[in-house]
Write an enzyme that holds these catalytic residues in place. Structure first.
Site, PDB file in Angstrom:
ATOM      1  N   CYS A 111       0.986  -1.805  -0.108  1.00 53.65           N
ATOM      2  CA  CYS A 111       0.251   0.013   0.042  1.00 53.65           C
ATOM      3  C   CYS A 111       0.622   1.771   0.335  1.00 53.65           C
ATOM      4  O   CYS A 111       2.034   1.107  -1.707  1.00 53.65           O
ATOM      5  CB  CYS A 111      -1.060   0.089   0.962  1.00 53.65           C
ATOM      6  SG  CYS A 111      -2.775   1.248   0.188  1.00 53.65           S
ATOM      7  N   HIS A 112       0.816   2.081   0.954  1.00 55.11           N
ATOM      8  CA  HIS A 112       1.609   2.928   0.869  1.00 55.11           C
ATOM      9  C   HIS A 112       3.933   2.499   1.960  1.00 55.11           C
ATOM     10  O   HIS A 112       4.011   4.308   2.280  1.00 55.11           O
ATOM     11  CB  HIS A 112       1.109   3.880   2.260  1.00 55.11           C
ATOM     12  CG  HIS A 112       0.249   4.917   1.348  1.00 55.11           C
ATOM     13  ND1 HIS A 112      -1.065   4.208   1.947  1.00 55.11           N
ATOM     14  CD2 HIS A 112      -0.284   5.982   0.728  1.00 55.11           C
ATOM     15  CE1 HIS A 112      -2.440   4.833   0.567  1.00 55.11           C
ATOM     16  NE2 HIS A 112      -1.880   6.702   0.538  1.00 55.11           N
ATOM     17  N   GLY A 113       3.290   2.200   1.849  1.00 57.26           N
ATOM     18  CA  GLY A 113       5.085   1.101   2.771  1.00 57.26           C
ATOM     19  C   GLY A 113       5.659   1.783   1.677  1.00 57.26           C
ATOM     20  O   GLY A 113       7.098   1.606   2.700  1.00 57.26           O
TER      21      GLY A 113
END
Length: 186
Positions: A111-113
């Protein structure tokens, strides 16, 4: 080659992690037989984000600054908008990602990782995916951005969103079985 039952995996997160993006990998990797530790900046329990509001806390095993790359086979970076945005401002978190990458260990972000991967300057020239809103960030940092469930480049695993979690975890297990991934610096 490492049997998943012999693997030790580190998840790093802070308040605002997407609930399922920490819990599903943690629980599925444990069910597969791996030892999984969760680390936070201060070593205290962290509060999840559950789709549209704050969710339950997750227990933490250690402080990020106490985590040692040599103790683990892989690191997992959950998303959520808040979690990786805060962690990329923590020098100890960024250093840990750089060190895992340099050591050829498995690095997995969902995801935003991948914001942490950008901050650690390890994306240049690598095939990666992410949540749509940060794909331009990845591209601007030099990644070859694709839109698929899982992108893997020399043991660096990225996925788009919670809908990809089963494929994400399966790929982490596969990459751990393959062992270290010698790689060129990004």
């Amino acid at each position: 080659m490492t049997d998943i039952k012999d693997a030790k995996i580190l998840i790093i997160a802070t308040d605002g992690f997407e609930k399922v993006e920490l819990e599903v990998p943690r629980d599925k990797l444990r069910e597969a037989g791996a030892t999984v530790h969760v680390a936070s900046p201060d070593g205290d329990a962290i509060k999840s984000w559950d789709e549209t509001d704050w969710g339950p806390k997750a227990d933490v095993d250690l402080k990020i600054s106490d985590a040692k790359v040599d103790d683990y086979h892989a690191i997992v970076l959950p998303g959520g908008q808040i979690n990786p945005d805060v962690l990329r401002t923590k020098p100890e978190a960024v250093r840990l990602v750089k060190d895992f990458t340099a050591a050829g260990k498995i690095v997995a972000a969902i995801c935003h990782g991948p914001w942490l991967l950008i901050e650690a300057d390890v994306v240049r020239g690598r095939e990666m995916t992410s949540y749509p809103s940060i794909r331009t960030d990845l591209k601007n940092a030099g990644a070859n951005v694709v839109d698929k469930q899982v992108a893997t480049d020399q043991g660096i695993v990225t996925s788009r969103n919670p809908g990809d979690l089963d494929a994400f975890v399966a790929k982490i297990i596969e990459e751990i079985r393959e062992g270290r991934h010698p790689r060129q610096a990004a």
